[in-house]
Design a protein around this motif. Structure first.
Motif, mmCIF file in Angstrom:
data_model
loop_
_atom_site.group_PDB
_atom_site.id
_atom_site.type_symbol
_atom_site.label_atom_id
_atom_site.label_comp_id
_atom_site.label_asym_id
_atom_site.label_seq_id
_atom_site.Cartn_x
_atom_site.Cartn_y
_atom_site.Cartn_z
ATOM 1 N N ARG A 54 96.209 79.380 16.700
ATOM 2 C CA ARG A 54 95.365 80.016 15.960
ATOM 3 C C ARG A 54 94.439 79.132 15.060
ATOM 4 O O ARG A 54 93.380 79.731 14.721
ATOM 5 C CB ARG A 54 96.079 80.715 15.063
ATOM 6 N N THR A 55 94.575 77.743 15.046
ATOM 7 C CA THR A 55 93.423 77.001 14.535
ATOM 8 C C THR A 55 93.260 75.815 15.695
ATOM 9 O O THR A 55 94.314 75.096 15.982
ATOM 10 C CB THR A 55 93.805 76.389 13.419
ATOM 11 N N ARG A 56 92.066 75.632 16.169
ATOM 12 C CA ARG A 56 91.568 74.768 17.186
ATOM 13 C C ARG A 56 90.634 73.938 16.710
ATOM 14 O O ARG A 56 89.612 74.439 16.049
ATOM 15 C CB ARG A 56 91.488 75.326 18.376
ATOM 16 N N LEU A 57 90.422 72.402 17.041
ATOM 17 C CA LEU A 57 89.493 71.753 16.940
ATOM 18 C C LEU A 57 89.051 71.222 18.293
ATOM 19 O O LEU A 57 89.726 70.747 19.031
ATOM 20 C CB LEU A 57 89.675 70.518 15.823
ATOM 21 N N ILE A 58 87.560 71.221 18.550
ATOM 22 C CA ILE A 58 87.252 70.595 19.683
ATOM 23 C C ILE A 58 86.135 69.800 19.400
ATOM 24 O O ILE A 58 85.165 70.279 18.808
ATOM 25 C CB ILE A 58 86.712 71.808 20.818
ATOM 26 N N VAL A 59 86.140 68.530 19.892
ATOM 27 C CA VAL A 59 85.308 67.597 19.550
ATOM 28 C C VAL A 59 84.565 66.903 20.967
ATOM 29 O O VAL A 59 85.426 66.399 21.861
ATOM 30 C CB VAL A 59 85.670 66.449 18.827
ATOM 31 N N LEU A 60 83.316 66.997 21.245
ATOM 32 C CA LEU A 60 82.911 66.706 22.559
ATOM 33 C C LEU A 60 81.652 65.758 22.272
ATOM 34 O O LEU A 60 80.915 65.796 21.437
ATOM 35 C CB LEU A 60 82.341 67.892 23.150
ATOM 36 N N ASP A 61 81.732 64.732 23.228
ATOM 37 C CA ASP A 61 80.418 63.844 23.251
ATOM 38 C C ASP A 61 79.365 64.642 23.878
ATOM 39 O O ASP A 61 79.657 65.550 24.800
ATOM 40 C CB ASP A 61 80.709 62.339 24.152
ATOM 41 N N TYR A 62 78.366 63.950 23.890
ATOM 42 C CA TYR A 62 77.011 64.809 24.641
ATOM 43 C C TYR A 62 76.809 63.884 25.936
ATOM 44 O O TYR A 62 77.216 64.513 27.038
ATOM 45 C CB TYR A 62 76.003 64.849 23.814
ATOM 46 N N GLY A 63 76.143 63.060 25.962
ATOM 47 C CA GLY A 63 75.381 62.279 27.108
ATOM 48 C C GLY A 63 76.518 61.710 28.229
ATOM 49 O O GLY A 63 77.262 60.951 27.686
ATOM 50 N N GLY A 64 76.660 62.352 29.287
ATOM 51 C CA GLY A 64 77.888 61.553 29.987
ATOM 52 C C GLY A 64 79.174 62.482 30.085
ATOM 53 O O GLY A 64 80.053 62.124 31.082
ATOM 54 N N THR A 65 79.186 63.330 29.001
ATOM 55 C CA THR A 65 80.394 64.436 28.920
ATOM 56 C C THR A 65 79.939 65.545 29.381
ATOM 57 O O THR A 65 80.722 66.352 30.113
ATOM 58 C CB THR A 65 80.947 64.236 27.548
ATOM 59 N N VAL A 66 79.420 66.208 28.405
ATOM 60 C CA VAL A 66 78.644 67.628 28.727
ATOM 61 C C VAL A 66 77.533 67.699 29.490
ATOM 62 O O VAL A 66 77.122 68.766 30.236
ATOM 63 C CB VAL A 66 78.785 68.494 27.495
ATOM 64 N N VAL A 67 76.832 66.584 29.529
ATOM 65 C CA VAL A 67 75.296 66.653 30.216
ATOM 66 C C VAL A 67 75.383 65.323 31.030
ATOM 67 O O VAL A 67 75.679 64.173 30.569
ATOM 68 C CB VAL A 67 74.358 66.342 29.339
ATOM 69 N N ASN A 68 74.994 65.426 32.212
ATOM 70 C CA ASN A 68 75.062 64.412 33.222
ATOM 71 C C ASN A 68 73.605 63.489 33.159
ATOM 72 O O ASN A 68 72.657 63.921 33.312
ATOM 73 C CB ASN A 68 75.146 64.981 34.642
ATOM 74 N N ASP A 69 73.894 62.396 32.176
ATOM 75 C CA ASP A 69 72.769 61.600 32.111
ATOM 76 C C ASP A 69 72.776 60.303 32.859
ATOM 77 O O ASP A 69 72.284 58.996 32.722
ATOM 78 C CB ASP A 69 72.584 61.263 30.681
ATOM 79 N N GLU A 70 73.342 60.360 34.265
ATOM 80 C CA GLU A 70 73.608 59.015 35.160
ATOM 81 C C GLU A 70 72.172 58.701 35.493
ATOM 82 O O GLU A 70 71.843 57.245 35.758
ATOM 83 C CB GLU A 70 74.246 59.475 36.261
ATOM 84 N N VAL A 71 71.143 59.623 35.867
ATOM 85 C CA VAL A 71 69.636 59.064 36.247
ATOM 86 C C VAL A 71 69.235 58.022 35.063
ATOM 87 O O VAL A 71 68.573 57.260 35.260
ATOM 88 C CB VAL A 71 68.761 60.080 36.676
ATOM 89 N N GLU A 72 69.412 58.648 33.766
ATOM 90 C CA GLU A 72 68.867 57.880 32.377
ATOM 91 C C GLU A 72 69.218 56.642 32.473
ATOM 92 O O GLU A 72 68.565 55.552 32.298
ATOM 93 C CB GLU A 72 69.160 58.668 31.372
ATOM 94 N N ARG A 73 70.650 56.469 32.796
ATOM 95 C CA ARG A 73 71.471 55.255 32.496
ATOM 96 C C ARG A 73 71.030 54.187 33.652
ATOM 97 O O ARG A 73 71.157 52.947 33.411
ATOM 98 C CB ARG A 73 72.959 55.628 32.532
ATOM 99 N N ARG A 74 70.854 54.582 34.737
ATOM 100 C CA ARG A 74 70.569 53.920 35.871
ATOM 101 C C ARG A 74 69.111 53.399 35.944
ATOM 102 O O ARG A 74 68.872 52.151 36.551
ATOM 103 C CB ARG A 74 71.055 54.410 37.255
ATOM 104 N N ASP A 75 68.125 54.135 35.714
ATOM 105 C CA ASP A 75 66.624 54.033 35.681
ATOM 106 C C ASP A 75 66.323 53.111 34.424
ATOM 107 O O ASP A 75 66.347 53.800 33.451
ATOM 108 C CB ASP A 75 65.824 55.170 35.640
ATOM 109 N N PHE A 98 63.387 52.044 33.712
ATOM 110 C CA PHE A 98 62.131 52.843 32.932
ATOM 111 C C PHE A 98 62.451 53.845 32.102
ATOM 112 O O PHE A 98 61.827 53.892 31.139
ATOM 113 C CB PHE A 98 61.258 52.940 34.121
ATOM 114 N N GLN A 99 63.210 54.659 32.590
ATOM 115 C CA GLN A 99 63.359 55.915 31.830
ATOM 116 C C GLN A 99 64.200 55.511 30.498
ATOM 117 O O GLN A 99 63.887 56.170 29.607
ATOM 118 C CB GLN A 99 64.260 56.912 32.654
ATOM 119 N N ARG A 100 65.030 54.610 30.644
ATOM 120 C CA ARG A 100 65.927 54.064 29.307
ATOM 121 C C ARG A 100 64.791 53.574 28.401
ATOM 122 O O ARG A 100 65.030 53.623 27.134
ATOM 123 C CB ARG A 100 66.902 52.989 29.987
ATOM 124 N N TYR A 101 63.936 52.728 28.917
ATOM 125 C CA TYR A 101 62.930 52.025 27.802
ATOM 126 C C TYR A 101 62.094 53.170 27.291
ATOM 127 O O TYR A 101 61.791 53.184 26.064
ATOM 128 C CB TYR A 101 62.367 51.013 28.622
#
Length: 899
Positions: free
Chosen positions: A472-493, A495-498
């Motif tokens: 009846r009482t719930r807590l949900i804590v989520l990371d953003y990048g890499g967890t609910v959003v795929n940011d693999e391209v950002e991490r590997r590129d 130039f994009q990271r810069y």
């Protein structure tokens, strides 16, 4: 086999027409071609297609056949010791099938530098294969250093000294939660075995024959394979230079050069043999009889023949351009130890021979252990000539002293002692006997062994759904990048990271499905949902700020916004009070100095922190600069309330300065404390926390995952168990004290059966209890939770009741008899109605008043009380009967506030 025009393999004429098994021979030829090819642009380079793929398949297939045989012979507690570069991927096949085995890999050849090794298209597969062993051995540290550098530069792994089970320290590589020991121990020879050959009558006869053949001349000997890396032509050029400068030695010395046939080397063998014959012929035409060259097969130059030739020689000449283990100098020293000590341990009288001197290339491994040898650079012909002059004119005292140094090493470091030292290191590897201690990940040659705690499995979605549905009482804590959003391209590129770091490009945006899922989760009043990110609050607000009742935490929780129905009035707060920020100017000025010194580095600024990134710089130089910067910042900022953090390996290295006590674990405790305070103030209106879910994907999320798991263990009274902590960010001392505060005085904020789930995205060492494979699995899990919420408002027939109860109702009812009794009552409520699948729909659960929850006993009593007709009045629709209860609880829900 030899390589003909265009690189094609051709059969030697001597072997043509012989019967053979085509499949075996073709595989063997491909294996030999692949593992020995080192020509520029050869088969080992490219993209792994065509002929390269065939050769690589032959190489891996031979490794697989070795694995099959080893598995058949393996018994528990056995040690597996693999030798040579021919079997680099064998550990990958073995660990897949016998993960409890301790596997050692010893390289007898030099490991190439990272600049050469990185040109191989199969470089990652080879390195992962080696790292699946528990110990990797080399004869010299310089070879091990090349291997360590390749692991850091190509795979982003760290290495350092690690205490072993014998209270010593070993060099280890940290690879996916486990440590791979790297040893550097040079092999030796077996003096007792050589002594038997030296005292054999046939050896004396052969020595006397050779000495009589070259009577009165100083004999130089060389025994090398006919390949370019052995440097035989350079040896002859050095001898030619010496004789041209010292003509009085002409006719007084002879070089006996034995060439071992190396047919597998193809064109390299043919070219080297042609060059050696031409050079020997030219020198002999100028000074007849100076070089005695003979080619023979390896089987014709075994230890018995070799030791007789070495015994008859006065000097040995090794001019390898690149060489691994070469026992020839050790055997030569052993053959002449009688010049230093006789059988009584005393120095014998001089025999008139200038014997016992080794002229050794500095590129041979034995150079590091043979102190008495004369070391030369074979590329410098004048050095070889000067070494010959020095050796031939050396005094007896110095010559015997050099020979004595070599004899001491040969007697001390034997093959048996070398093998014992390596195997003891392998036996001492801290590898658990239980196979469950390790977890596997990856397919094919990407397979790798992960060091995990036992029971580390993928997150059980059904268990999460059961815990979610019954709470009846719930807590949900989520990371953003890499967890609910795929940011693999950002991490590997890079130039994009810069661009992102310099605010010239936006980060990966969520898709419509994620927005809808988060909206549905936040629509349930029983849920408290937070998205915690390292992003700045402006960026996070623009992406997720329009979702009602969604809590946001930016910059690892330093800025946060509580869930609110009115997202247009979102208010941001600070987790810590505003303090003196003069440290920022100091940190920036220091970082700018290191930014100018380190190519590829840059500074990233946010409201809360300043960060010096060196992930695009040279890994080795960047790491050294980061250590210096870290020490500099600690000295300058020691009086400020800030943390100086080091993050990542070579693929994500940075030095960060931010206010002390800011991380996602501290923010999670902040949220739990606020929810506990709300529970204490409102009592039954806000039941104890019964469900908690935390999901992340990288090292920044580890404090949050570790804290959530620790809280769950404390709430369930499992204080004896702790998350696996190797190579992880543990719960800080401050966070531990705050966790203790949540449970002081017998606080009952957490339900006794609270369901706590922690998961990381990707199978890797983590503080989380479980893992999900990718972002898609995270979204599928969250979507499943929203569907459970949607089902709460839908209707089901009576025959669906028992099946639904297996998932949700069974979690609330104390035993199966209650469930069956309740189901039977529900099926007979309506007068004259029989059990039917088309029975009027029954609402499964209310939004806040669960008829199987706190009001279950009241509802059962109301249904079964025979005395009160008004209480037993029911209509033809069961939903109408329950409507009053739903309305009452909905009014109570409307009064709820989040914080």
């Amino acid at each position: 086999w030899k390589r003909g025009a265009g690189g094609a393999l051709q059969e030697r004429e001597a072997d043509a027409g012989k019967p053979r098994s085509s499949s075996v021979d073709e595989k063997d030829s491909g294996f030999e071609t692949f593992d020995r090819d080192d020509e520029a642009g050869g088969f080992a380079h490219g993209d792994g297609r065509g002929r390269q793929a065939e050769l690589w398949a032959a190489y891996t297939d031979v490794n697989r056949q070795f694995a099959d045989t080893i598995v058949q012979c393996f018994n528990e507690k056995d040690l597996v010791w693999v030798h040579g570069f021919h079997l680099l991927v064998l550990p990958s096949y073995l660990t897949r099938r016998i993960p409890m085995a301790k596997i050692g890999l010893f390289m007898h050849t030099p490991f190439p530098s990272s600049e050469i090794f990185r040109t191989l298209w199969c470089r990652e597969d080879l390195l992962r294969g080696m790292l699946n062993a528990d110990q990797v051995g080399f004869h010299l540290y310089e070879y091990a250093r090349h291997f360590l550098t390749c692991c850091r530069r190509l795979l982003g792994l760290n290495y350092g000294m690690f205490r072993d089970s014998y209270e010593g320290h070993n060099m280890v590589i940290e690879s996916h939660g486990r440590t791979v020991t790297v040893t550097s121990i040079h092999a030796g020879i077996e003096p007792p075995v050589l002594q038997q050959f030296l005292t054999h009558p046939s050896t004396h006869e052969m020595v006397a024959s050779i000495r009589s053949q070259f009577h009165g001349r100083t004999v130089l000997v060389g025994i090398d394979r006919l390949e370019s890396l052995k440097g035989i032509p350079l040896k002859m050029l050095g001898l030619e230079r010496f004789l041209s400068r010292r003509p009085h030695w002409v006719g007084r010395l002879v070089l006996v050069q034995v060439g071992i046939s190396a047919y597998e080397r193809g064109d390299d063998y043919v070219r080297t043999k042609r060059e050696v014959l031409a050079m020997a012929g030219a020198i002999n035409r100028r000074w007849p009889g100076t070089i005695q060259f003979r080619e023979c097969a390896e089987s014709e130059m075994r230890l018995s023949q070799r030791i007789a030739l070495l015994r008859s020689a006065d000097m040995v000449l090794v001019t390898s351009l690149r060489d691994g283990l070469n026992r020839l100098p050790l055997e030569f020293t052993m053959a002449h130890q009688d010049a230093v000590f006789d059988h009584r341990g005393q120095r014998p009288p001089p025999d008139g021979r200038r014997r016992g001197i080794c002229i050794l290339s500095e590129f041979a491994s034995a150079t590091r252990v043979m102190r008495g040898a004369i070391h030369v650079n074979p590329w410098k012909i004048s050095e070889i000539a000067l070494a010959l002059d020095r050796a031939l004119n050396m005094g007896d005292e110095e010559r015997l002293r050099r020979l004595q140094y070599g004899c001491e090493y040969v007697a001390r470091v034997t093959t048996q002692r070398w093998a014992l030292a390596v195997l003891l290191d392998l036996k001492g590897v801290p590898k658990e006997d239980h196979a469950g201690r390790y977890s596997a990940a990856g397919l094919g040659l990407g397979f790798r062994l992960l060091g995990m705690e036992q029971g580390f499995h993928s997150l059980d979605v059904q268990a999460v759904c059961r815990g979610y549905r019954g709470a009846r009482t719930r807590l949900i804590v989520l990371d953003y990048g890499g967890t609910v959003v795929n940011d693999e391209v950002e991490r590997r590129d890079k130039f994009q990271r810069y661009q992102i770091a310099k605010n010239q490009r936006g980060r990966a945006a969520p898709n419509a499905a994620l927005i809808a899922t988060l909206t549905d989760l936040c629509a349930d009043p029983r849920n408290t949902v937070f998205v915690v990110s390292g992003k700045e609050r402006a960026a996070l607000s623009s992406i997720l700020g329009r979702i009602p009742n969604l809590g946001l935490a930016a910059e690892h929780g330093f800025f946060y916004s509580w869930p609110s129905r009115d997202f247009t009035r979102r208010r941001w707060k600070n987790m810590l009070p505003d303090t003196d920020r003069s440290w920022r100017a100091l940190a920036l000025s220091i970082m700018k100095v290191y930014e100018s010194r380190t190519h590829g580095s840059y500074i990233e600024e946010t409201e809360m922190k300043v960060e010096w990134q060196y992930r695009d710089a040279d890994p080795e130089f960047g790491y050294l600069q980061s250590k210096e910067l870290e020490d500099h910042l600690q000295g300058v900022l020691k009086n400020f309330d800030v943390d100086i953090l080091r993050g990542g390996a070579s693929d994500a290295g940075y030095i960060e300065v931010r206010p002390r006590g800011v991380d996602k674990g501290s923010f999670l405790l902040h949220v739990l404390q606020a929810m506990a305070k709300r529970h204490a103030g409102t009592g039954a209106r806000h039941p104890p926390l019964a469900f908690a879910l935390a999901l992340g994907d990288d090292h920044c999320d580890e404090p949050m995952l570790a804290t959530m798991r620790e809280v769950g263990l404390r709430a369930r009274g499992e204080t004896g168990r702790r998350p696996h902590s190797a190579l992880l960010v543990n719960v800080s001392e401050r966070s531990t004290e705050e966790i203790d505060g949540l449970f002081e005085g017998g606080a009952k904020y957490f339900a006794s059966d609270v369901a706590v789930f922690t998961g990381t995205v990707g199978k890797k060492p983590t503080a989380a209890a479980n893992y999900l494979n990718d972002v898609e699995e995270v979204l599928a899990l969250l979507s499943s939770l929203t569907k459970l919420h949607a089902l709460d408002g839908k209707f089901h027939s009576a025959v669906d009741l028992s099946s639904a109860g297996a998932g949700g109702m069974a979690a609330d009812l104390q035993d199966r008899s209650q469930l069956l009794q309740f189901t039977a009552q529900m099926e007979t409520i309506s007068a004259g109605m029989t059990r039917s699948s088309s029975m009027t729909a029954v609402p499964h659960r209310g939004k806040a008043a669960d008829m199987f929850g706190a009001d279950r006993q009241k509802l059962l009593q109301r249904m079964s009380d025979p005395g009160d007709a008004a209480k037993r009045r029911v209509s033809q629709s069961i939903s109408e009967f329950l409507h009053k209860i739903e309305d009452e609880d909905d009014e109570e829900e409307d009064e709820a506030v989040f914080f």
